[in-house]
Design a protein around this motif. Structure first.
Motif, mmCIF file in Angstrom:
data_model
loop_
_atom_site.group_PDB
_atom_site.id
_atom_site.type_symbol
_atom_site.label_atom_id
_atom_site.label_comp_id
_atom_site.label_asym_id
_atom_site.label_seq_id
_atom_site.Cartn_x
_atom_site.Cartn_y
_atom_site.Cartn_z
ATOM 1 N N LEU A 81 34.870 -13.208 48.790
ATOM 2 C CA LEU A 81 35.977 -13.066 47.862
ATOM 3 C C LEU A 81 35.652 -14.128 46.705
ATOM 4 N N ALA A 82 35.680 -15.301 47.162
ATOM 5 C CA ALA A 82 35.442 -16.511 46.229
ATOM 6 C C ALA A 82 34.158 -16.461 45.242
ATOM 7 N N MET A 106 35.849 -4.734 47.458
ATOM 8 C CA MET A 106 34.638 -4.638 48.096
ATOM 9 C C MET A 106 34.861 -4.103 49.288
ATOM 10 N N PHE A 107 33.738 -3.476 49.924
ATOM 11 C CA PHE A 107 33.786 -2.892 51.360
ATOM 12 C C PHE A 107 32.158 -3.111 52.215
ATOM 13 N N HIS A 108 32.128 -2.293 52.935
ATOM 14 C CA HIS A 108 30.884 -2.413 53.677
ATOM 15 C C HIS A 108 30.844 -3.715 54.454
ATOM 16 N N THR A 109 31.983 -4.419 54.643
ATOM 17 C CA THR A 109 31.928 -5.990 55.132
ATOM 18 C C THR A 109 31.279 -6.058 56.307
ATOM 19 N N GLY A 155 38.571 -12.184 35.082
ATOM 20 C CA GLY A 155 39.283 -11.178 34.465
ATOM 21 C C GLY A 155 39.313 -9.904 35.098
ATOM 22 N N VAL A 156 38.802 -9.829 36.337
ATOM 23 C CA VAL A 156 38.808 -8.463 37.074
ATOM 24 C C VAL A 156 39.641 -8.787 38.279
ATOM 25 N N GLU A 157 40.324 -7.852 38.767
ATOM 26 C CA GLU A 157 41.309 -7.913 39.785
ATOM 27 C C GLU A 157 40.373 -7.737 41.027
ATOM 28 N N VAL A 158 40.158 -8.782 41.775
ATOM 29 C CA VAL A 158 38.982 -8.367 42.937
ATOM 30 C C VAL A 158 39.583 -8.895 44.298
ATOM 31 N N PHE A 159 39.487 -7.920 45.008
ATOM 32 C CA PHE A 159 39.937 -7.783 46.394
ATOM 33 C C PHE A 159 38.966 -7.440 47.367
#
Ligand SMILES: [Zn+2]
Length: 269
Positions: A246-247, A231-234, A255-259
């Motif tokens: 994030l949560a 994710m970006f544009h925070t 199942g997706v690596e999320v950061f």
């Protein structure tokens, strides 16, 4: 062929004073792409801080006309011009890729600002307006595909882009509401870099101004079956906690690596 690697240069939303504005460096197949260029000289500062020579940039993708994504173009190009000039060399060739209506709007605003890069680069600066959804080959065998997405102004031709090389794909959303075209473009991708303006608690406002929630980004990533979601544009933390975004994204993308990307972070396939 070298698979795409990413340096997250700028990961902040337009009004976040703690991060640089949107700019991603993708290095693939021996060439360097900038996906958006933030505002002002920030992209040059971030390249130098990440030990990347600004003169190595050969392709710039501009997702849409808003200044937090394209305001850095003229400062970047003029920095490159004078860095080359110091050594007696001509400016390097740079291709700027955007959908036609975005490209025209950006060039008009540069002309209104009496910008100089077009004149000093001459033939070395090429404005490319590829047809939507058609892959164009760039040097080294990498391909770039521009995909129309759903942002503002209406009909303004905001785009996502796909960089593909060596059998790996990186997909960058630009700014968009949750969007089926992006799901299709991202199907099976190695990395989806998706904008996020907050959580579902502000979904109505975020959708109205053309953005996505963390839940939206998670759902797009899950539907597309990507390997990783960045994710970006925070927004600034006074608006939403990064942990909450994030949560929320993770809940919708099992199942997706999320950061959550950070300025200066690197990613490799
Ligand atoms: Zn933006």
């Amino acid at each position: 062929m070298e698979r795409p690697r990413v340096v997250f240069l700028g990961t902040g939303g337009a009004l976040n004073p703690e991060r640089y504005q949107a700019a991603m460096l993708v290095q693939a197949a021996g060439t360097s792409f900038l996906l958006d260029v933030g505002g002002g000289l920030g992209v040059v500062r971030r390249l130098l801080a990440c030990e990347v020579d600004p003169l190595s940039v050969r392709h710039v993708f501009l997702s849409h006309r808003h200044l937090d994504h394209v305001g850095g173009l003229e400062p970047l190009l003029m920095y490159m011009f004078y860095a080359a000039y110091r050594t007696g060399a001509p400016p390097p060739p740079v291709d700027v890729h955007a959908l036609a209506a975005s490209s025209a709007a950006i060039r008009a605003s540069l002309a209104a600002a009496d910008a100089s890069a077009d004149a000093v680069f001459g033939e070395r600066l090429k404005w490319r307006t590829p047809a939507p959804n058609s892959s164009v080959g760039v040097d080294g065998g990498a391909t770039l595909t521009l995909v129309p997405v759903d942002h503002l102004p209406p009909g303004g031709e905001a785009a996502a882009c796909v960089v593909s090389a060596g059998g790996a794909r990186v997909v960058y959303s630009g700014d968009t509401r949750p969007c089926e075209a992006l799901v299709e473009a991202a199907r099976g991708a190695d990395l989806l870099i998706h904008e996020v303006g907050g959580t579902d608690a502000r979904a109505e406002l975020l959708h109205r101004v053309g953005h996505s929630t963390a839940a939206d980004a998670g759902r797009v990533a899950a539907k597309a079956g990507v390997r990783a979601l960045a994710m970006f544009h925070t927004p600034a933390p006074m608006w939403v906690s990064p942990e909450d975004m994030l949560a929320e994204a993770r809940r919708h993308a099992p199942g997706v690596e999320v950061f959550l990307s950070e300025d200066g972070m690197r990613w490799e396939p």
